[in-house]
Design an enzyme around this catalytic site. Structure first.
Site, PDB file in Angstrom:
ATOM      1  N   THR A 113       0.587  -1.525   0.011  1.00  0.00           N
ATOM      2  CA  THR A 113      -0.227   0.524   0.133  1.00  0.00           C
ATOM      3  C   THR A 113       0.973   1.005  -0.178  1.00  0.00           C
ATOM      4  O   THR A 113       2.323   1.502   0.989  1.00  0.00           O
ATOM      5  CB  THR A 113      -1.105   0.247   1.022  1.00  0.00           C
ATOM      6  OG1 THR A 113      -1.396  -0.984   1.649  1.00  0.00           O
ATOM      7  CG2 THR A 113      -2.375   1.615   1.172  1.00  0.00           C
ATOM      8  N   GLY A 135       2.842  -2.562   8.134  1.00  0.00           N
ATOM      9  CA  GLY A 135       2.754  -2.834   9.822  1.00  0.00           C
ATOM     10  C   GLY A 135       3.948  -3.592   9.667  1.00  0.00           C
ATOM     11  O   GLY A 135       4.511  -4.720   9.263  1.00  0.00           O
ATOM     12  N   GLU A 177      -6.092  -6.757   3.096  1.00  0.00           N
ATOM     13  CA  GLU A 177      -6.383  -8.150   1.920  1.00  0.00           C
ATOM     14  C   GLU A 177      -7.499  -7.451   1.004  1.00  0.00           C
ATOM     15  O   GLU A 177      -8.369  -9.012   0.318  1.00  0.00           O
ATOM     16  CB  GLU A 177      -6.878  -9.108   2.331  1.00  0.00           C
ATOM     17  CG  GLU A 177      -5.194  -9.603   3.775  1.00  0.00           C
ATOM     18  CD  GLU A 177      -3.835 -10.056   2.454  1.00  0.00           C
ATOM     19  OE1 GLU A 177      -4.292 -10.149   1.611  1.00  0.00           O
ATOM     20  OE2 GLU A 177      -3.198  -9.200   2.994  1.00  0.00           O
TER      21      GLU A 177
END
Length: 695
Positions: free
Chosen positions: A155, A194, A445
């Site tokens: 992303t 993350g 996802e």
């Protein structure tokens, strides 16, 4: 006057008003018509339950996994304690000789994502499925030993769901046999990653592959980003944490930008596509669908995780609703020891209507999650033999199911929190922070609205094949089956003549199949015959994806109860009976929520819709005595729940006050800032009152 400000606030040693929570829950458990332990064994197997108990004992005895202060920590504290947990978990796994499943169970029970979460959930799986043997030795083996820590950087600040629109480039330079990673714009900064903010040493970076002047779109690269000596970012890299979020603050979500950063040829993950080292020639994968398998696996696991999310939320809310008393039902007063008491809120039909269908949803998601993992394994074997017949429908269904079920879970967690009344607003309920931390599931996802378009494209393609006589009926492709049945009788009507007819499994499946097929046929007609644009049909496209996936959830629940050999035999009849009640409750409450579509399709009449609503209320009455035992069967330990309201022993009010005593503000009798911000005003009022008294 002086006092000791270091004295903590303590509640008096009093018992709650009786009857106690323990007695209420014991009374509820005595109503069960089935063996709770046997239902747990059926879902998880006895071996898995033993593993859970073994791991649980270790976690509860080690300070690194203590949850006592979880609800009082700052974001910085959350990151620090999460890193401690990550390190200690690796050590404990070696000490206890845990296998991979033990390790997964430990993370599940700890129930809080950490800086290493993406290392396990995305970095390692990507290396396992998309690397050559050489790359496995170079990247995967060190990752498994924790010699490198990774994340998955896809992303960007300007692009998320539109992967094809990613801006980060990876240009191949044959002369040096290197790729040059570059972030050409501000919006090309990788964002939300993350584990990247502070922990990761490496990242799987999705970047546009450019070679010989041609852009081949996003491809994965394994990139070294921080020094293995002192953890500082390498030259050419800007990396950091994106800051506090709505939830998920125990994870260091980060950003990264590349300034003409060079990486070696071997960094390009080459299991499917390759770049000729000398010439830079791009070699396509043998089948563009090969990488779909990984996505199906990840989404199948997300669906199973929905089961645990729903199980957690409903366990807390149902147990608390059995303990919490409010008002007296004048028409049916509750008595205890021949004395009228306030009514447990679970006895109110509205509370049952809010909670019991969600319990049924948790079971529905369990059976579908299990089936999706079975089909994934079946598909992997088929693809190895060159058979891709299962993949398209499986990929489309997994996309839609991820969208539907994670939306169901996020909505249900909040519904359960609200069903807990005022105490649900406290973090001690175990539902507030849980809701915040679960919400990213509806976006990562694949954004839930975008994903439904993938599902709808497949449904429309399949419908056109059915019309053209090109589709084959298959046990693995239920889409073809219900579309074929619809085309054979597009004017079919529901045969229900009384409310109890809605309990017929065949009728339920016919209704859901017809509704889905009708919706698909209508969208196809608008697109193919009336020239409507895809964008103008997005609302209906979302609806047909949801209809298809609700059919799958209902079918998997019903078919499991009909065909699973573990449920055969007279000793399993009580379990089968209560699960059939839940299957009907899930199906009929879903039908009620989507009633307009069943009516518009012409399958249901308005009279039948009234019968449907009546049957839902009757089912609630039948499921109500089983409610506490049904959530007990999820076998979720108190350590996992970390909830004052959802404790197995029902000691709700004792736990709430014990947690309040641990609030840092209660560690002193007088708040910091009293002298500067409170005393000047109250002293002035006191002096004024004194002067008035003298007069």
């Amino acid at each position: 006057m002086s006092f000791d400000n270091n004295v903590a606030t303590k509640f008096p040693n009093l018992a709650p008003k009786g009857p106690s929570g323990e007695l209420f829950l014991a009374n509820e458990r005595a109503k069960a018509t089935f063996d709770v332990e046997e239902l747990s064994k059926f879902m998880y197997t006895e071996g898995q339950l033993q593993k859970i108990n073994k791991v649980l004992q270790v976690l509860e005895s080690d300070p690194a996994f203590d949850k006592t202060n979880r609800y009082y920590e700052s974001r910085e504290d959350k990151i620090t304690t999460s890193l401690w947990k990550d390190r200690r978990l690796i050590e404990v796994a070696k000490e206890q000789n845990w296998d991979a499943r033990d390790f997964q169970i430990a993370n599940l029970l700890f129930d809080q994502s950490s800086p290493f979460t993406l290392h396990y959930n995305m970095f390692i799986p990507t290396l396992q499925t998309q690397t050559t043997d050489e790359q496995k030795k170079l990247f995967l083996e060190p990752a498994l030993k924790h010699e490198i820590i990774g994340c998955y950087a896809q992303t960007e600040l300007g692009h998320g769901s539109n992967v094809q629109g990613l801006e980060t480039t990876a240009t191949y330079i044959p002369e040096t046999q290197e790729f040059e990673l570059h972030s050409p714009t501000l919006t090309s900064s990788k964002w939300w990653i993350g584990g990247l903010g502070k922990a990761a040493t490496h990242a799987i970076v999705m970047a546009r592959l450019i070679t010989d002047g041609k852009d081949f779109g996003p491809h994965p690269f394994c990139v070294h980003i921080r020094s293995l000596e002192d953890h500082r970012p390498l030259k050419g890299i800007t990396v950091g944490d994106i800051g506090p979020k709505f939830g998920f603050n125990s994870v260091d979500n980060g950003f990264i930008m590349f300034d003409h950063y060079r990486i070696p040829h071997v960094s390009f993950l080459a299991k499917y596509s390759q770049i000729n080292k000398s010439t830079g020639e791009y070699i396509k994968p043998p089948n563009a669908k090969l990488s779909y398998g990984t996505m199906v696996y990840v989404r199948a696991n997300l669906i199973m995780n929905v089961h645990f999310a729903l199980a957690k939320a409903t366990t807390i809310a149902v147990r608390y609703s059995a303990v919490r008393q409010q008002f007296v039902d004048a028409s049916n007063p509750r008595k205890w020891d021949n004395k009228i008491i306030e009514t447990p809120v679970l006895d109110y039909t509205m509370q049952q209507y809010r909670l019991l269908p969600t319990v049924a949803s948790a079971y529905a998601c369990f059976f579908t999650g299990r089936e999706m993992l079975r089909l994934y394994n079946l598909n992997q074997k088929a693809m190895q033999q060159g058979n891709f017949s299962i993949l398209a429908d499986l990929h489309a269904s997994s996309s839609g199911l991820k969208s539907l079920t994670t939306t169901m879970a996020s909505d249900a967690i909040e519904d359960c929190r609200r069903a807990c009344g005022g105490h649900g607003y406290s973090l001690f309920s175990g539902l507030g922070q849980f809701y915040q931390d679960y919400l990213p599931n509806v976006t990562w996802e694949g954004d839930n609205y975008i994903l439904t378009q993938q599902t709808a494209r497949h449904l429309l393609k399949t419908f056109r094949n059915v019309i053209a006589g090109k589709a084959e009926v298959s046990e693995y492709n239920q889409t073809v089956n219900y579309l074929t049945q619809f085309m054979q009788n597009p004017k079919a009507k529901c045969p229900v003549t009384k409310p109890s007819d809605f309990l017929n499994p065949e009728m339920i499946l016919s209704a859901f199949g017809f509704r889905a097929a009708y919706g698909i046929s209508q969208v196809a007609e608008q697109l193919d015959r009336h020239g409507r644009s895809w964008n103008s049909m997005l609302v209906e496209i979302n609806r047909i994806s949801r209809a298809h996936c609700q059919f799958i959830l209902v079918r998997n629940f019903i078919v499991t109860l009909q065909n699973d050999s573990q449920l055969s035999g007279p000793q399993k009849k009580p379990i089968v009976h209560v699960l059939r009640l839940l299957a009907c409750l899930f199906a009929l409450t879903t039908m009620e929520k989507e009633l307009s579509e069943f009516l518009v399709s012409g399958y249901l009449s308005s009279e039948q819709s009234q019968m449907l609503k009546q049957q839902v209320i009757e089912l609630l009455d039948k499921v109500r005595p089983e409610a506490v035992s049904l959530v007990d069967a999820f076998a979720l330990p108190d350590y996992f729940l970390h909830s004052a309201l959802g404790r197995y022993d029902g000691r709700v009010y004792e736990s709430m006050t014990e947690m309040a005593e641990r609030e840092p503000l209660n560690h002193t009798l007088v708040v910091d800032g009293y002298k500067e911000c409170i005393q000047p005003f109250v002293k002035k009022v006191r002096n004024t009152n004194t002067e008035t008294a003298k007069l």
